[in-house]
Write a protein that holds these residues in place. Structure first.
Motif, short mmCIF file in Angstrom:
data_model
loop_
_atom_site.label_atom_id
_atom_site.label_comp_id
_atom_site.label_asym_id
_atom_site.label_seq_id
_atom_site.Cartn_x
_atom_site.Cartn_y
_atom_site.Cartn_z
N GLY A 156 -1.72 4.29 -57.15
CA GLY A 156 -1.08 3.47 -58.15
C GLY A 156 -1.90 4.02 -59.57
O GLY A 156 -2.02 5.18 -59.62
N GLU A 157 -2.02 3.05 -60.33
CA GLU A 157 -2.59 3.16 -61.70
C GLU A 157 -4.25 3.54 -61.97
O GLU A 157 -4.97 2.89 -61.42
N ARG A 158 -4.40 4.90 -61.78
CA ARG A 158 -5.62 5.24 -62.20
C ARG A 158 -6.02 6.05 -63.28
O ARG A 158 -7.07 6.70 -63.53
N SER A 159 -5.05 5.89 -64.22
CA SER A 159 -5.19 6.88 -65.73
C SER A 159 -5.73 6.00 -66.86
O SER A 159 -5.60 6.44 -67.82
N VAL A 160 -5.80 4.69 -66.54
CA VAL A 160 -6.34 3.86 -67.74
C VAL A 160 -7.89 3.36 -67.50
O VAL A 160 -8.29 2.64 -66.51
N PRO A 161 -8.84 3.94 -68.28
CA PRO A 161 -10.29 3.89 -67.95
C PRO A 161 -10.63 2.26 -68.10
O PRO A 161 -11.43 1.74 -67.43
N GLY A 162 -9.88 1.47 -69.03
CA GLY A 162 -10.40 0.01 -69.25
C GLY A 162 -9.79 -0.84 -67.95
O GLY A 162 -10.61 -1.49 -67.62
N LEU A 163 -8.67 -0.62 -67.30
CA LEU A 163 -8.45 -1.21 -65.96
C LEU A 163 -9.42 -0.82 -64.98
O LEU A 163 -9.75 -1.70 -64.27
N LEU A 164 -9.91 0.60 -64.80
CA LEU A 164 -11.00 0.92 -63.67
C LEU A 164 -12.04 0.00 -63.98
O LEU A 164 -12.55 -0.30 -63.03
N LEU A 165 -12.54 0.13 -65.29
CA LEU A 165 -13.88 -0.67 -65.48
C LEU A 165 -13.86 -2.12 -65.29
O LEU A 165 -14.66 -2.92 -64.75
N GLU A 166 -12.52 -2.73 -65.64
CA GLU A 166 -12.34 -4.25 -65.53
C GLU A 166 -12.26 -4.64 -63.79
O GLU A 166 -12.85 -5.53 -63.40
N TRP A 167 -11.75 -3.58 -63.14
CA TRP A 167 -11.50 -3.63 -61.72
C TRP A 167 -12.82 -3.89 -61.23
O TRP A 167 -13.36 -4.69 -60.04
N ARG A 168 -13.92 -3.17 -61.54
CA ARG A 168 -15.47 -2.90 -60.89
C ARG A 168 -16.14 -4.25 -61.43
O ARG A 168 -16.78 -4.73 -60.66
N ARG A 169 -15.83 -4.60 -62.90
CA ARG A 169 -16.49 -5.79 -63.20
C ARG A 169 -15.98 -7.04 -62.49
O ARG A 169 -16.67 -8.09 -61.95
N PHE A 170 -14.72 -7.12 -62.06
CA PHE A 170 -14.21 -8.21 -61.47
C PHE A 170 -14.79 -8.13 -59.84
O PHE A 170 -15.04 -9.32 -59.39
N THR A 171 -14.77 -7.12 -59.37
CA THR A 171 -15.50 -6.97 -58.07
C THR A 171 -16.90 -7.67 -58.10
O THR A 171 -17.24 -8.36 -57.22
N THR A 172 -17.51 -7.27 -59.04
CA THR A 172 -18.98 -7.77 -59.11
C THR A 172 -18.80 -9.47 -59.27
O THR A 172 -19.46 -10.29 -58.80
N TRP A 173 -17.93 -9.89 -60.41
CA TRP A 173 -17.79 -11.28 -60.66
C TRP A 173 -17.39 -11.98 -59.26
O TRP A 173 -17.88 -13.11 -59.00
N ASN A 174 -16.29 -11.28 -58.50
CA ASN A 174 -15.64 -12.26 -57.41
C ASN A 174 -16.99 -12.00 -56.14
O ASN A 174 -17.09 -13.17 -55.64
N THR A 175 -17.64 -10.97 -55.81
CA THR A 175 -18.58 -10.95 -55.00
C THR A 175 -19.96 -12.05 -55.28
O THR A 175 -20.42 -12.75 -54.62
N THR A 176 -20.22 -12.08 -56.66
CA THR A 176 -21.14 -13.07 -57.05
C THR A 176 -20.83 -14.45 -56.67
O THR A 176 -21.38 -15.41 -56.42
N ASP A 177 -19.55 -14.68 -57.28
CA ASP A 177 -18.82 -15.96 -56.90
C ASP A 177 -19.01 -16.48 -55.46
O ASP A 177 -19.20 -17.55 -55.31
N PHE A 178 -18.82 -15.55 -54.52
CA PHE A 178 -18.61 -15.69 -53.13
C PHE A 178 -20.23 -15.77 -52.83
O PHE A 178 -20.43 -16.92 -51.86
N MET A 179 -21.17 -15.10 -53.18
CA MET A 179 -22.46 -15.28 -52.95
C MET A 179 -23.04 -16.74 -53.59
O MET A 179 -23.66 -17.55 -52.93
N GLN A 180 -22.41 -17.24 -54.61
CA GLN A 180 -22.87 -18.54 -55.07
C GLN A 180 -22.57 -19.65 -54.17
O GLN A 180 -22.97 -20.79 -54.28
#
Length: 678
Positions: free
Chosen positions: A211-235
């Protein structure tokens, strides 16, 4: 600097590790022998239940905790405390069969099958509910036991999920991040390139492999989201156990410079940080001393997450692992050095994976204190017992923080953005290696150095190193300017200040974000060198430093030249420069210099910062902890000859020997010198 005792119940350092009695419930003789041998090895704490879900809940709704509390009783009666883990890191088969949404979807869009571990969907309501029930029942059954000193939340969090639940959650995350403004998202992501503009958040997908892997901002926000979602799970897990045991602190075990999560964000809900250290000792690519220096950097990166307090070494191996490309045994004496190095760098524990090897499974040949041989008459056991004895001698160090005058800036966002950047050399960016080499340069000069985020407070430091600070978070440039203006020394390198926090390039020259005036220069171009290319930087005193990989062509606007290029069409132009700014100095290194060149610049900057460079013999590593009344100075000799350390006064806690000026340290030995503060 004040002491912060993490566990008043334990007099001194923690010594122990992962213990899996649930795998040996049919062998009461072995469980009994474990207690005897733990005491002999100086073990005072074990981690229980990390992968025990099937033993706790063999079928849905059928709970068994009596075996656990019986084990905890016997441990406690023998002076051994418990780090109690929640078992969410690996699921029983019945759970995946009943709740398939708990299994992750990979980046190719296919759902995983049951198996492995750490592969659950963090968004799954069903899995979150099952974990909440398990954590609550576990806390009710065992959390109030007098032997429990710490909650160990799950185990080595990591990984991504691309399922429909995570896709929808990602879109909601983006709506919140961009204030429900799709036009702003398009502007920051520059989606007009290739006509990839979105007209609604519902059109946005995670970066699937097809899929879409040519937008650096999307790639970065996906990684930020993964951190946010994992942190939320841990919380949610933290909330579940805190409702029952509000006074028991929580941690989880982090991993070596793990790329999948931003630990600076992820660690915020934790009371203290811990990590799993598995250096590749005795590899064929570096010396033992270099491996140790790399490990010290890892300790510093974890320590920087919760400054002013100790961290915990949660896992290590007393012998060898089973998952590296080549699983080499620790040579005699290395276990002691590696354990005491962790303490020197700020750990208040030495813990192992694992106490006893399991007879089967994926880690049946992973190192342990107790081998399949089943006896304490082994080299590994004797070395572990020696560490236990030495840790008792280091009890005065417990609770004391490491206070550094220098720091290296490391941002996970920056790491991700550099990795995704389409430019320069795709295989030669080596951001992580650059961080390590910068740390090693300072460590070889005897300078204790923290590793911190650019969002942390800079005011306690005299020198900051910001290698390859490609991405600038909002407000960081202004804080760096203030740091130098008030007398700090800032050392930056090529690739500094190219993009903002959304990966949009700055206009008006690099370094951007206002840093151009701080450094008194700008980079007109950046050249990428092949491995066969040759160039170097010549300093004013005639010294030359070889250049690898990258070279920026700098234009000065008030900065003073430190070194010039010797070759290519930019020969004679600046390769490094410094700029007086306010009461401090901003140093800019426009090329990837060899280690000797960087150390030369660090020496100059340290002198300007007023930071002492101690006269350390070659192959000696030094670290310092302090409790406000004493300094605890650790020395490690990785050389093959005696090391003579002058001007050393105090008492070596490891040998009870008074040092009155000269410390002679044999090869592969260490000293922990307690010095009263004057």
């Amino acid at each position: 600097m004040k002491k912060k005792i993490l566990f008043p119940q334990i007099s001194g350092m923690i010594h122990g590790g992962d213990y899996n009695p649930d795998q040996w419930l049919d062998r009461p003789d072995i469980l009994e022998e474990d207690l005897r041998l733990m005491k002999k090895a100086g073990v005072n704490c074990v981690s229980l239940g990390i992968f025990a879900w099937s033993a706790y809940e063999p079928a849905e709704g059928e709970f068994h905790f009596r075996w656990l509390t019986d084990i905890m009783d016997r441990l406690y009666d023998n002076g051994i405390y418990t780090v109690l883990a929640t078992p969410s890191g690996a699921r029983p088969a019945w759970l995946d069969a009943a709740y398939p949404e708990a299994m992750r979807v990979a980046e190719n869009g296919l759902r995983d099958r049951h198996g492995l571990r750490h592969n659950h969907c963090m968004s799954s309501p069903a899995y979150r509910e099952k974990v909440k029930i398990m954590d609550t029942r576990l806390a009710e059954a065992a959390g109030r036991h007098p032997g429990v000193i710490l909650w160990h939340i799950s185990n080595e969090f990591g990984g991504e999920c691309y399922c429909p639940l995570c896709q929808n959650k990602f879109r909601e995350y983006l709506k919140n991040r961009f204030h429900n403004n799709i036009e702003e998202l398009n502007r920051q992501w520059w989606t007009s390139f290739w006509s990839h503009t979105y007209t609604d958040f519902s059109q946005i997908e995670p970066p699937f492999s097809n899929g879409e892997r040519s937008v650096p901002g999307l790639l970065l926000e996906w990684r930020r989201f993964t951190t946010w979602n994992t942190t939320d799970f841990m919380q949610q897990e933290i909330d579940a156990v805190r409702r029952i045991t509000p006074d028991i602190p929580v941690t989880t075990n982090l991993m070596e410079l793990y790329e999948g999560l931003d630990y600076h964000e992820f660690s915020k809900p934790l009371d203290l940080v811990s990590w799993d250290s598995y250096p590749r000792y005795h590899n064929d690519q570096e010396t033992l001393e270099q491996t140790a220096a790399r490990t010290a950097f890892q300790h510093a990166s974890i320590r920087g997450l919760k400054q002013e307090q100790p961290f915990l070494l949660m896992e290590s191996t007393p012998s060898q692992v089973n998952w590296q490309p080549f699983n080499k045994l620790k040579r005699p004496g290395v276990h002691k050095l590696s354990c005491l190095q962790a303490v020197a760098c700020g750990s208040d524990s030495v813990q192992y994976f694992q106490w006893r090897k399991g007879r089967g499974g994926a880690e049946q040949f992973h190192g342990a204190v107790m081998d399949h041989l089943g006896t304490d008459n082994t080299r590994t056991f004797r070395e572990v017992a020696e560490v236990g004895r030495l840790l008792q001698k280091l009890a005065p160090v417990t609770g004391s923080p490491v206070k550094a005058q220098a720091a290296i800036l490391y941002d996970c966002d920056n790491r991700w953005a550099i990795k995704d950047m389409q430019g320069l050399s795709q295989s030669g960016k080596q951001y992580e290696e650059t961080l390590y080499l910068q740390y090693q340069s300072l460590m070889q000069l005897g300078v204790e150095t923290d590793v911190i985020s650019s969002l942390e407070d800079f005011s306690g430091y005299r020198l900051l190193a910001a290698p390859m600070l490609y991405l600038l978070h909002e407000g960081v440039a202004e804080r760096l300017i203030k740091f130098v203006e008030q007398g700090g020394q800032l050392i930056a390198t090529y690739l500094t200040g190219y993009v903002n926090e959304h990966t949009l390039c700055y206009l008006g020259g690099f370094p951007g974000g206002g840093l151009r005036r701080l450094f008194g220069l700008y980079s007109e171009e950046i050249d990428t060198l092949y491995p066969t290319d040759t160039n170097s930087a010549r300093f004013a005193d005639g010294d030359c430093s070889v250049i690898h990989d990258f070279a920026e062509i700098l234009k000065l606007e008030g900065a003073e030249v430190l070194a010039e290029y010797t070759d290519d069409f930019y020969a004679g132009s600046p390769a490094a420069a410094k700029n007086k700014f306010g009461s401090g100095t901003a140093w800019y290194v426009g090329a990837r210099l060899a280690q000797a060149g960087m150390e030369k610049i660090y020496r100059m900057a340290l002198e300007d910062a007023g930071i002492e460079i101690p006269a350390l013999p070659r192959h000696v590593e030094m670290h310092r902890r302090s409790d406000g009344k004493h300094n605890f100075v650790f020395y490690f000799n990785y050389g093959s000859q005696n090391a003579v350390i002058e001007h050393c006064l105090g008492t070596d806690l490891l040998t009870d020997r008074k040092i009155n000026g000269t410390l002679v340290l044999p090869p592969m030995e260490c000293a922990a010198v307690m010095q009263p503060l004057r």
